[in-house]
Design an enzyme around this catalytic site. Structure first.
Site, short mmCIF file in Angstrom:
data_model
loop_
_atom_site.label_atom_id
_atom_site.label_comp_id
_atom_site.label_asym_id
_atom_site.label_seq_id
_atom_site.Cartn_x
_atom_site.Cartn_y
_atom_site.Cartn_z
N LEU A 174 0.81 -1.36 0.20
CA LEU A 174 -0.16 0.06 -0.17
C LEU A 174 0.70 1.37 -0.15
O LEU A 174 0.59 2.25 0.90
CB LEU A 174 -0.95 0.00 1.13
CG LEU A 174 -2.12 -0.94 1.21
CD1 LEU A 174 -2.94 -0.72 2.44
CD2 LEU A 174 -2.83 -0.74 -0.11
N CYS A 175 1.83 1.10 -0.79
CA CYS A 175 2.80 2.39 -0.87
C CYS A 175 2.90 2.66 -2.27
O CYS A 175 4.22 2.90 -2.51
CB CYS A 175 3.87 2.24 0.12
SG CYS A 175 4.97 0.83 -0.12
#
Lengths: 141, 285
Positions: B89-90
């Site tokens: 999630l980056c």
């Protein structure tokens, strides 16, 4: 009075940065005192107590090895770990000391003796430094 | 025509997603600030160390033989320290780093093994059957120098035992909040020429220049690794912050669109009902 700037730096932060009158550090080949106008020097230090006198008050700190550089009117200590007396966790140092003592007492083959002894020395110095600062503190009313 | 009830349910679900991504964005923002401060806090130490090394490098060579970490050998084996994040999630952060390291490995003509730091890189490399020498995971958000020394220990030992002849350090460099760049630097052997020679001061060395140098070099490597990990953490958090901000924006856009559709459908329904009533009235009279 002549003063030297002392900076104690670790990888995580600057621990100490003050003008002091004298620095006494645990050098690798013996304790050494540094007064203002010392010749340029680069030495390793061993785990021990680092003492300074600032405005005629003695302060004590724990350093666990590293380097000390004297250059001009500045002393820089590059320490692996450094703690001011009021930062030392006495309970943790006690625990470390007991652990090290037990290890040394066991005499087992698989124990790294040199490491245990180094741990013991570190914890004892920490306790000594912490003890000193406690004595100096004025009694609470 | 989608039933009104389903549109309403979907709006509600997107709203809660937006709340989560908003929260993640704010957490990442505060962690990023801390990580940046930590990078800055490490700077005085590493600058001083460079200075001292530069001075030592300028020393006339004392009795022949150089330190093991300065020795160049014919390259028969390469090790890469591969620093990635533990979590996703980056955005493209981990994928970019993995791609950078993978293309480097494929270019080499000699065997390459890996020391992975962080879960994402380890998973990627083991999926492609790479030789993993050691793995370090999870990495805390606020590591101290002592947390990262085992990593440098492994590569320094391998290098001195001649198991590997060159070591590279791959990590994501933090340039700004919106830009992070995957980089791959040579860590070992150390190039003494890299230290620009400052004014040569005639130090007294205790016990001797070569001993001081011998103690200093491993610490210099440790410092480089520590710094790479701090930069990677700062990059991870800022990449996550940006990714989550985009996610929140997209969710809000979807909510707007769906609300419009919802209102249209509702209005149509009301109009239809009104027509029905009007029709009923007309037939009655």
């Amino acid at each position: 009075m002549l003063k030297t700037r002392l900076e104690i730096i670790t990888a995580e932060r600057v621990v100490y940065s003050e003008d002091v009158e004298i620095v006494v550090a645990p050098g690798i080949i013996g304790e050494l005192g540094v007064l203002p106008h010392h010749a340029p020097l680069m030495t390793m230090i061993q785990p021990g107590e680092l003492r300074v006198r600032r405005d005629n008050v003695e302060e004590s700190m724990f350093v666990s090895g590293g380097f000390l550089e004297v250059r001009g009117d500045k002393v820089v200590v590059l320490a692996d770990v450094a703690e001011r007396a009021d930062e030392i966790d006495v309970a943790r140092a006690e625990a470390a000391k007991h652990r090290a003592e037990e290890r040394i007492a066991q005499h087992a083959v698989e124990i790294d003796h040199a490491r245990a002894e180094a741990a013991l020395r570190r914890s004892m110095v920490r306790l000594r430094v912490a003890e000193k600062s406690k004595k100096r503190r004025p009694p609470t009313v | 025509m989608i039933p009104i009830r389903i549109i309403r349910r979907r709006i509600r679900s997107i709203k809660s997603t937006a709340k989560i991504t908003k929260a993640m964005e704010m957490i990442a923002a505060s962690k990023m600030r801390q990580a940046q401060l930590r990078v800055l806090a490490a700077r005085p130490y590493s600058e001083k160390m460079r200075e001292v090394l530069a001075n030592l490098a300028a020393q006339p060579r004392v009795e022949g033989e150089s330190h093991p970490l300065l020795q160049h050998r014919e390259v028969k084996h390469i090790t890469v320290i591969h620093v990635t994040a533990d979590r996703g999630l980056c955005g493209g952060l981990n994928a970019n780093m993995n791609r950078r390291a993978a293309s480097f490995i494929l270019e080499q003509k000699v065997p390459v093994n890996l020391v992975t730091v962080g879960r994402k890189g380890r998973d990627f490399m083991s999926r492609y059957g790479r030789d993993i020498r050691a793995e370090f995971t999870p990495i805390s958000d606020k590591p101290a120098l002592v947390d990262t020394t085992p990593i440098s220990r492994v590569v320094i030992d391998d290098y001195t035992n001649k198991l590997t002849d060159e070591i590279y350090l791959g990590y994501t460099q933090f340039i700004s909040t919106v830009t992070q760049r995957p980089v791959l630097q040579k860590l070992l052997p150390i190039e003494p020429t890299k230290f620009e020679r400052t004014a040569n001061i005639d130090y007294i060395y205790e016990p001797s220049p070569s001993v001081v140098l011998g103690e200093l070099l491993p610490r210099y490597i440790e410092m480089q690794v520590y710094h790479a990990i701090l930069e990677s953490i700062a990059s991870e958090q800022s990449a996550r912050m940006v990714a989550m901000r985009n996610a929140t924006d997209n969710a809000n856009e979807m909510i707007d669109d769906l609300t419009l559709t919802y209102n249209k459908a509702r209005q149509e329904l009301i109009t239809k009902e009104l027509l029905d009533i009007a029709g009923g009235v007309v037939t009655q009279t």
